[in-house]
Design a protein around this motif. Structure first.
Motif, short mmCIF file in Angstrom:
data_model
loop_
_atom_site.label_atom_id
_atom_site.label_comp_id
_atom_site.label_asym_id
_atom_site.label_seq_id
_atom_site.Cartn_x
_atom_site.Cartn_y
_atom_site.Cartn_z
N TYR A 22 0.83 -1.21 0.00
CA TYR A 22 0.00 0.00 0.00
C TYR A 22 0.86 1.26 0.00
N THR A 23 1.93 1.23 0.77
CA THR A 23 2.75 2.43 0.96
C THR A 23 3.69 2.71 -0.20
N ASP A 24 3.81 1.79 -1.16
CA ASP A 24 4.78 1.96 -2.24
C ASP A 24 4.21 2.66 -3.46
N GLY A 25 2.89 2.83 -3.51
CA GLY A 25 2.33 3.53 -4.66
C GLY A 25 0.91 3.13 -4.96
N TYR A 26 0.40 3.74 -6.02
CA TYR A 26 -0.99 3.51 -6.41
C TYR A 26 -1.10 2.22 -7.24
N TRP A 27 -2.29 1.64 -7.21
CA TRP A 27 -2.53 0.37 -7.89
C TRP A 27 -3.15 0.58 -9.26
N THR A 28 -2.51 1.51 -10.00
CA THR A 28 -2.97 1.83 -11.35
C THR A 28 -3.00 0.59 -12.24
N ALA A 29 -2.07 -0.32 -12.04
CA ALA A 29 -2.04 -1.54 -12.85
C ALA A 29 -3.35 -2.31 -12.71
N TYR A 30 -3.94 -2.31 -11.53
CA TYR A 30 -5.22 -3.00 -11.34
C TYR A 30 -6.33 -2.33 -12.14
N ALA B 182 0.30 8.47 8.03
CA ALA B 182 -0.88 9.30 7.77
C ALA B 182 -1.04 9.68 6.31
N VAL B 183 0.06 9.75 5.56
CA VAL B 183 -0.04 10.15 4.15
C VAL B 183 0.02 8.95 3.21
N GLY B 184 0.01 7.73 3.76
CA GLY B 184 0.01 6.55 2.90
C GLY B 184 1.34 6.26 2.25
N GLY B 185 2.44 6.67 2.87
CA GLY B 185 3.76 6.37 2.32
C GLY B 185 3.99 7.10 1.00
N TYR B 186 4.38 6.35 -0.03
CA TYR B 186 4.68 6.96 -1.33
C TYR B 186 3.42 7.35 -2.10
N ARG B 187 2.26 7.01 -1.57
CA ARG B 187 1.03 7.56 -2.17
C ARG B 187 0.94 9.05 -1.88
N ASN B 188 1.49 9.47 -0.75
CA ASN B 188 1.62 10.88 -0.42
C ASN B 188 0.30 11.63 -0.58
N TYR B 189 -0.70 11.17 0.16
CA TYR B 189 -2.01 11.79 0.07
C TYR B 189 -1.96 13.25 0.52
#
Length: 546
Positions: free
Chosen positions: A182-190, A215-222
Motif C-alpha cells: 500500500y505504501t509503495d504507490g498507487y494500484w494503477t495496474a489494477y 498518515a499520508v500513505g507512504g509513497y502515495r503521499n495523500y
C-alpha cells in the motif's frame, strides 16, 4: 570461515526436530488459547451464533470493501463480500449480530435472467464476511452477481465457471499479479487489468503487507486525505490484520479488478510476516507465540479472500494448496511455499551456496505437498500443467563470480527440493510445464533447465514472473543489476524492473506471455504498455520473443 564448516552436518535434522518440539509445545501449552481465540463459538450450519440484526437498520452503505469471486469450477463459483459501513473501525460499524444477505447470479448485467439466488448470513465471528458457494451453474459461462443487505445493493460483479471436466477447450487467457504494498504507490495496474479481457486472475502472494502505514500513505503521499493512526503500527493481532485488509480493500482500483474478474489466490510471507518459514518467525519471539500471530493472519486472510470452505484455517494451519482444472487444456496446481518450508539457510539473505541448500532433508513445500504435486502430475490429462506459486523457482545467480551468490529465500536455497520437483515432472511425463511466480518485484522470463549450469541441457518448462503491482515503487526498465543478472543467467530471457502484471494465453499450439507495465506508481494515472511478449510451443519448451 568456509561454507562447508560454518554449520554442523546434522544442523538441518536438529532444526527439524526443534520445530516438531516447538509445535508439540505449542499444541500443549498454547492450544487452549488458540481454541479460545479461533474455534470457540464459530458458527456452524443451522446454529444461530448471535442475535440477528434487521438489515433495514443499516443506515450507511455496507459494501465499502467491494465484492469478489474466486476459484471457478465447472458448475460452481465462490462469491465474497464483507459488510463494513465504517471499515476503519474494528467492528466495521456493525454490532456483534448476524446479518442476512441476499445474493443473485444472472446471465446478464441487468439481472433480467436469473441463474441462481439465495440468502447467506454474515456472521460477526467472521467479521461479517460472506462466502457463498453457488452450485448448479452451467459450465464455461460468464455470469454476473450482486449482493443486497436491507436497502443497500452492491455493485455488479462479473465472474465465470470453468469448462466441464474433460472438455477439449481450445484456449484460456489469465492474468498473473503479486505484491501490492500500500505504501509503495498507487494500484494503477489494477485499473488497467480490470479492463483486460481475461478469464481469471491468479495472485501469487503479498496481497497484504504487515508494515505500518503512516498518515499520508507512504509513497502515495495523500494531500486530500489522512490515513487513520490505527494503521501506523505493524500488524500483530486478529484485529490488526482485519483492519489492514479493510484499508487495502477500500482502494478503488482493487475494488474494480475484483469486480471484473474471478481471482485465484495464494499467500506468500507478508500476509503474516516477512520471510517467515513454517513456525519460525523473522524476529526472536518463541515459535509458540509466533503461531498465535500466524493463526490470526491466516484467519483474516480467509475471511477477506474469495476462498472456499476447505481453505478455512484451523488455528495456525490451513490447506491453501489446491488444484483447479480448465477442461483438458490446463491443470493448475496452486502451491504454498511458506507454511511447510524448512528454515532458510545461512541467515535468510543473499549468500554463497553451502551444503545446506543441497540437503535432501530440507524442503520448501513439505513432504505431503510435494507428493501431492507430483502425484497430480502423474494423474494429469491436461495439455498444460501450470504451477502458480510464490518465490523464484529457476536458478538466479546474483553475480558473475565463479561461485555466485543466491537467494536463500527462493528455490535456490532449497536446491534438493527443486531437484525432486523437476525429476518428478520428468518421471510423470510433463511436457508443457509453466511455473508462475511473484515475490521479487520485477519481471523475469526463464527457461527452466534440467541443469541450470549447462545452457545446452534440456529445457523442461518455462517460468513467468509478472512483476509487482506496486512493491518496489516506480522502478525502471533496466535496474542497476540488469546487465549482471542477464550475463550470469543465460536461461533468463527477460528482466524488467517496472511495475505491472502479466497476461498469459494458453492454447493447443503454444503459450504466450505479455508483460504489461506502467511507467510509474508514486503518482496516479499512469498508462499501460506491453514491455515484451514471449511464446513457448507445445511439445517444444523454450521462450522465444515475438
Amino acid at each position: 570461515m568456509t561454507h562447508d564448516t560454518r554449520t554442523s552436518q546434522h544442523a538441518p535434522e536438529l532444526r527439524a526436530a526443534a520445530r516438531h518440539l516447538h509445535r508439540r509445545r505449542f499444541l500443549t501449552v498454547t492450544g487452549a488459547a488458540v481454541a479460545l481465540a479461533f474455534s470457540v463459538n464459530l458458527p456452524t450450519a443451522g446454529v444461530a451464533s448471535a442475535a440477528e440484526l434487521d438489515a433495514a437498520k443499516i443506515t450507511e452503505n455496507p459494501f465499502t470493501l467491494g465484492i469478489a469471486s474466486g476459484d471457478p469450477l465447472p458448475t460452481s463459483v465462490l462469491l465474497w463480500t464483507r459488510l463494513a459501513p465504517t471499515p476503519y473501525q474494528p467492528d466495521g460499524g456493525l454490532p456483534a449480530e448476524r446479518v442476512r444477505v441476499h445474493w443473485e447470479v444472472a446471465y446478464d448485467e441487468k439481472f433480467r435472467r436469473i441463474a441462481r439466488r439465495g440468502t447467506a448470513v454474515a456472521h460477526p465471528e467472521f467479521d461479517h464476511t460472506v462466502h457463498v458457494e453457488v452450485d448448479h451453474l452451467g459450465s464455461d459461462r460468464v455470469f454476473y452477481y450482486r449482493f443486497r443487505a436491507g436497502r443497500w445493493i452492491s455493485e455488479t460483479g462479473r465472474t465465470r465457471t470453468a469448462p466441464a471436466a474433460g472438455a477439449r477447450n481450445r484456449e484460456l487467457t489469465f492474468a498473473g499479479v503479486s505484491c501490492q504494498a500500500y505504501t509503495d504507490g498507487y494500484w494503477t495496474a489494477y485499473r488497467h487489468l480490470a479492463d483486460e479481457d481475461v478469464d481469471a486472475v491468479f495472485h501469487f502472494g503479498d496481497y497484504l503487507y504487515e508494515y505500518a502505514v503512516n498518515a499520508v500513505g507512504g509513497y502515495r503521499n495523500y494531500t486530500d486525505r489522512t490515513v487513520p493512526d490505527i494503521f501506523n503500527h505493524e500488524t500483530m493481532t486478529l484485529e490488526d490484520y482485519r483492519l489492514r485488509y479493510a484499508l487495502y480493500k477500500t482502494d478503488p482500483d482493487l475494488i474494480a479488478v475484483h469486480a471484473a474478474h474471478p481471482f485465484v489466490v495464494t499467500w506468500d510471507d507478508h500476509e503474516v510476516e516477512d520471510n517467515y518459514a513454517d513456525d519460525i518467525p523473522q524476529n526472536d519471539v518463541p515459535p509458540e507465540e509466533f503461531l498465535l500471530r500466524r493463526a490470526a493472519a491466516y484467519r483474516a486472510y480467509w475471511e477477506n479472500q474469495p476462498l472456499r470452505r476447505p481453505q478455512l484455517p484451523v488455528g495456525p494451519d490451513a490447506q491453501l494448496y489446491r488444484r483447479l482444472h480448465w477442461g483438458r487444456l490446463a491443470q493448475f496446481d496452486i502451491l504454498d511455499t511458506r507454511q511447510y518450508r524448512s528454515d532458510q539457510a545461512y541467515g535468510d539473505g543473499l549468500d554463497l551456496p553451502g551444503p545446506d541448500i543441497d540437503d535432501p532433508a530440507r524442503t520448501i513445500t513439505g513432504d505431503e505437498q510435494e507428493r501431492w504435486l507430483i502425484d497430480g502430475w502423474h494423474a494429469s490429462r491436461a495439455l498444460w500443467n501450470v504451477v502458480p506459486q510464490q518465490v523464484n523457482f529457476s536458478q538466479r545467480k546474483l553475480d558473475v563470480a565463479p561461485v555466485a551468490r543466491l537467494s536463500m529465500d527462493a528455490w535456490d536455497g532449497y536446491r534438493a527440493s527443486r531437484r525432486r520437483i523437476l525429476d518428478g515432472a520428468k518421471d510423470a511425463g510433463v511436457e508443457n510445464l509453466m511455473v508462475l511466480t511473484g515475490d521479487v518485484h520485477v519481471a523475469y522470463a526463464y527457461d527452466i533447465k534440467d541443469d541450470f549450469d549447462d545452457p545446452d541441457s534440456r529445457t523442461l518448462g518455462t517460468e513467468i514472473v509478472p512483476t509487482s503491482i506496486s512493491s518496489g515503487r516506480d522502478g525502471a526498465e533496466h535496474l542497476p543489476t540488469w546487465e549482471t543478472y542477464t550475463r550470469a543467467n543465460p536461461h533468463m530471457k527477460f528482466y524488467d524492473g517496472r511495475r505491472g502484471y502479466g497476461i498469459i494465453r494458453l492454447d493447443r499450439e503454444q503459450a504466450r506471455a505479455d508483460f504489461r507495465v506502467v511507467p510509474y506508481v508514486t503518482t496516479p494515472g499512469a498508462p499501460v504498455l506491453t514491455a515484451a511478449s514471449f511464446v513457448t510451443e507445445v511439445g517444444n519448451q523454450g521462450l522465444r520473443q515475438v
